[in-house]
Scaffold this active site. Structure first.
Site, PDB file in Angstrom:
ATOM      1  N   CYS A  42      26.143  47.198  38.305  1.00  0.00           N
ATOM      2  CA  CYS A  42      25.323  45.970  38.569  1.00  0.00           C
ATOM      3  C   CYS A  42      24.582  45.612  37.281  1.00  0.00           C
ATOM      4  O   CYS A  42      23.995  46.566  36.726  1.00  0.00           O
ATOM      5  CB  CYS A  42      24.246  46.247  39.708  1.00  0.00           C
ATOM      6  SG  CYS A  42      23.002  44.976  39.758  1.00  0.00           S
ATOM      7  N   GLU A  69      29.950  33.756  45.773  1.00  0.00           N
ATOM      8  CA  GLU A  69      29.890  34.217  47.308  1.00  0.00           C
ATOM      9  C   GLU A  69      30.277  33.399  48.477  1.00  0.00           C
ATOM     10  O   GLU A  69      31.007  33.759  49.304  1.00  0.00           O
ATOM     11  CB  GLU A  69      28.968  35.071  47.709  1.00  0.00           C
ATOM     12  CG  GLU A  69      28.372  36.216  46.774  1.00  0.00           C
ATOM     13  CD  GLU A  69      27.553  37.277  47.267  1.00  0.00           C
ATOM     14  OE1 GLU A  69      27.289  37.190  48.293  1.00  0.00           O
ATOM     15  OE2 GLU A  69      27.216  38.416  46.723  1.00  0.00           O
ATOM     16  N   HIS A  81      29.173  38.743  39.037  1.00  0.00           N
ATOM     17  CA  HIS A  81      30.150  37.860  39.695  1.00  0.00           C
ATOM     18  C   HIS A  81      30.715  36.722  38.930  1.00  0.00           C
ATOM     19  O   HIS A  81      31.382  35.920  39.145  1.00  0.00           O
ATOM     20  CB  HIS A  81      28.983  37.032  40.587  1.00  0.00           C
ATOM     21  CG  HIS A  81      28.585  37.623  41.982  1.00  0.00           C
ATOM     22  ND1 HIS A  81      27.935  38.920  41.830  1.00  0.00           N
ATOM     23  CD2 HIS A  81      28.679  37.171  43.043  1.00  0.00           C
ATOM     24  CE1 HIS A  81      27.635  39.418  43.090  1.00  0.00           C
ATOM     25  NE2 HIS A  81      27.962  38.278  43.797  1.00  0.00           N
ATOM     26  N   CYS A 125      26.760  39.539  34.524  1.00  0.00           N
ATOM     27  CA  CYS A 125      26.538  39.424  35.758  1.00  0.00           C
ATOM     28  C   CYS A 125      27.892  39.858  36.461  1.00  0.00           C
ATOM     29  O   CYS A 125      28.754  39.217  36.045  1.00  0.00           O
ATOM     30  CB  CYS A 125      26.054  38.277  36.382  1.00  0.00           C
ATOM     31  SG  CYS A 125      25.716  38.245  38.392  1.00  0.00           S
ATOM     32  N   ASP A 173      26.773  48.993  43.138  1.00  0.00           N
ATOM     33  CA  ASP A 173      26.419  47.514  42.773  1.00  0.00           C
ATOM     34  C   ASP A 173      25.282  47.078  43.824  1.00  0.00           C
ATOM     35  O   ASP A 173      25.284  47.892  44.982  1.00  0.00           O
ATOM     36  CB  ASP A 173      27.462  46.670  42.794  1.00  0.00           C
ATOM     37  CG  ASP A 173      26.930  45.243  42.388  1.00  0.00           C
ATOM     38  OD1 ASP A 173      26.255  44.945  41.399  1.00  0.00           O
ATOM     39  OD2 ASP A 173      27.477  44.339  43.108  1.00  0.00           O
ATOM     40  N   SER A 174      24.675  45.970  43.650  1.00  0.00           N
ATOM     41  CA  SER A 174      23.770  45.598  44.765  1.00  0.00           C
ATOM     42  C   SER A 174      24.521  44.934  45.813  1.00  0.00           C
ATOM     43  O   SER A 174      24.170  44.848  47.029  1.00  0.00           O
ATOM     44  CB  SER A 174      22.811  44.396  44.177  1.00  0.00           C
ATOM     45  OG  SER A 174      23.767  43.436  43.622  1.00  0.00           O
TER      46      SER A 174
HETATM   47  N1  DGL Z   1      25.007  42.384  40.849  1.00  0.00           N
HETATM   48  C1  DGL Z   1      24.008  41.553  40.237  1.00  0.00           C
HETATM   49  C2  DGL Z   1      24.167  41.681  38.884  1.00  0.00           C
HETATM   50  O1  DGL Z   1      25.125  42.042  38.257  1.00  0.00           O
HETATM   51  C3  DGL Z   1      24.037  40.392  40.776  1.00  0.00           C
HETATM   52  C4  DGL Z   1      23.679  40.058  42.191  1.00  0.00           C
HETATM   53  C5  DGL Z   1      22.348  40.416  42.572  1.00  0.00           C
HETATM   54  O2  DGL Z   1      21.488  39.539  42.192  1.00  0.00           O
HETATM   55  O3  DGL Z   1      22.100  41.496  43.019  1.00  0.00           O
HETATM   56  O4  DGL Z   1      23.210  41.580  38.030  1.00  0.00           O
END
Ligand code: DGL
Length: 265
Positions: free
Chosen positions: A74, A153, A187, A185, A11-12
């Site tokens: 992600c 976050e 989060h 997403c 993931d990012s």
């Molecule tokens: N992990 C990213 C997503 O699911 C969210 C956080 C980011 O913008 O990197 O799109």
């Protein structure tokens, strides 16, 4: 046939831990290697070219751990880069968009589906395309919610600022009388309580993490790649920046202790 190699997930940053939680539930004996690209997060504001380049590097890192399957947790990377990644690597790769779309299509009763995500995910139209491939008659109402990631976050999953932001973002989607909302997403599952309150109890919130875990189990099973061990799988976490913040926020995402995360580069 069994296969003791780990599953790779990237993931990012920290958000993909929502997927790790579901994998742990459905595939408790599997070892996992998680990579969070914390040095380069967020992906949600970046271009396809950049996100694809980062994603290739992330998978190359996972391959150094000899993973048998890669999960692109992600949503942004799945939206922008999945097709390219599948062409680049021989290891099976799954993203989060198709499983989320499938789940939404199976639960909607009025065929009106809302989708929320980062700017990049929403502008890619990936969910919309995946839903229309399943059934072109469905109506899809997308909405970017870029402030949700920093709010989560910050640990503000349930306070009045987040509620106000949620009401503003979701107003246009609510007006379209959707009965299903895809949390597009990593989060957003953390915001389920507030999203549920704002959307109302008749709207089903679709979190693709469980569907992704199911797809991972199917692929491993079909390929004879499940881990035959009876003991609990080991989970190892790697990040591209200092690990402390990842561990602190990650424990909230995962709802359990993270003993150690290592810097990968
Ligand atoms: N992990 C990213 C997503 O699911 C969210 C956080 C980011 O913008 O990197 O799109």
């Amino acid at each position: 046939m069994t296969d003791a190699r780990p599953i790779g997930i990237f993931d990012s940053g920290v958000g993909g831990l929502t997927v790790v939680g579901k994998i742990q539930e459905l595939l408790p004996n599997e070892d996992l290697i998680y990579f969070g690209d914390t040095a380069r997060v967020p992906y949600g504001t970046k271009s396809e070219e950049t996100v694809t380049k980062f994603s290739v590097e992330n998978i190359e890192f996972l391959m150094t751990h000899n993973v048998k399957l890669v999960i692109v947790a992600c949503n942004t990377a799945s939206s922008l880069s999945l097709d390219f990644l599948k062409r680049c690597f021989r290891v099976p790769i799954i993203g989060v968009i198709e499983p989320g779309a499938r789940e939404a299509v199976s639960v909607t009763r009025n065929n009106r589906i809302g989708v929320i995500g980062t700017n990049a995910t929403i502008s890619s139209g990936a969910y919309e395309k995946a839903i229309k491939r399943l059934n072109p008659r469905y109506s899809v109402f997308p909405q970017a919610c870029p402030l949700f990631v920093p709010l989560v976050e910050e640990g503000w999953a349930d306070n009045k600022v987040t509620k106000a932001v949620t009401e503003i973002y979701l107003e246009p989607v609510r007006k379209r009388s959707v009965d299903t909302l895809i949390l597009g997403c990593t989060h957003y599952p953390i915001l389920k309580k507030i999203l549920g309150r704002v959307m109302g109890k008749d709207v089903v919130l679709v979190d693709s993490a469980r569907e992704v875990a199911k797809e991972a189990r199917e692929i491993l099973d079909a390929g004879g790649l499940l881990n035959g061990s009876k003991s609990k799988g080991k989970h190892r976490f790697f990040v591209s920046d200092e690990p402390n913040r990842f561990v602190r926020i990650g424990e909230r995402f995962l709802n359990r202790r993270i003993d150690c995360a290592k810097r990968a580069v």
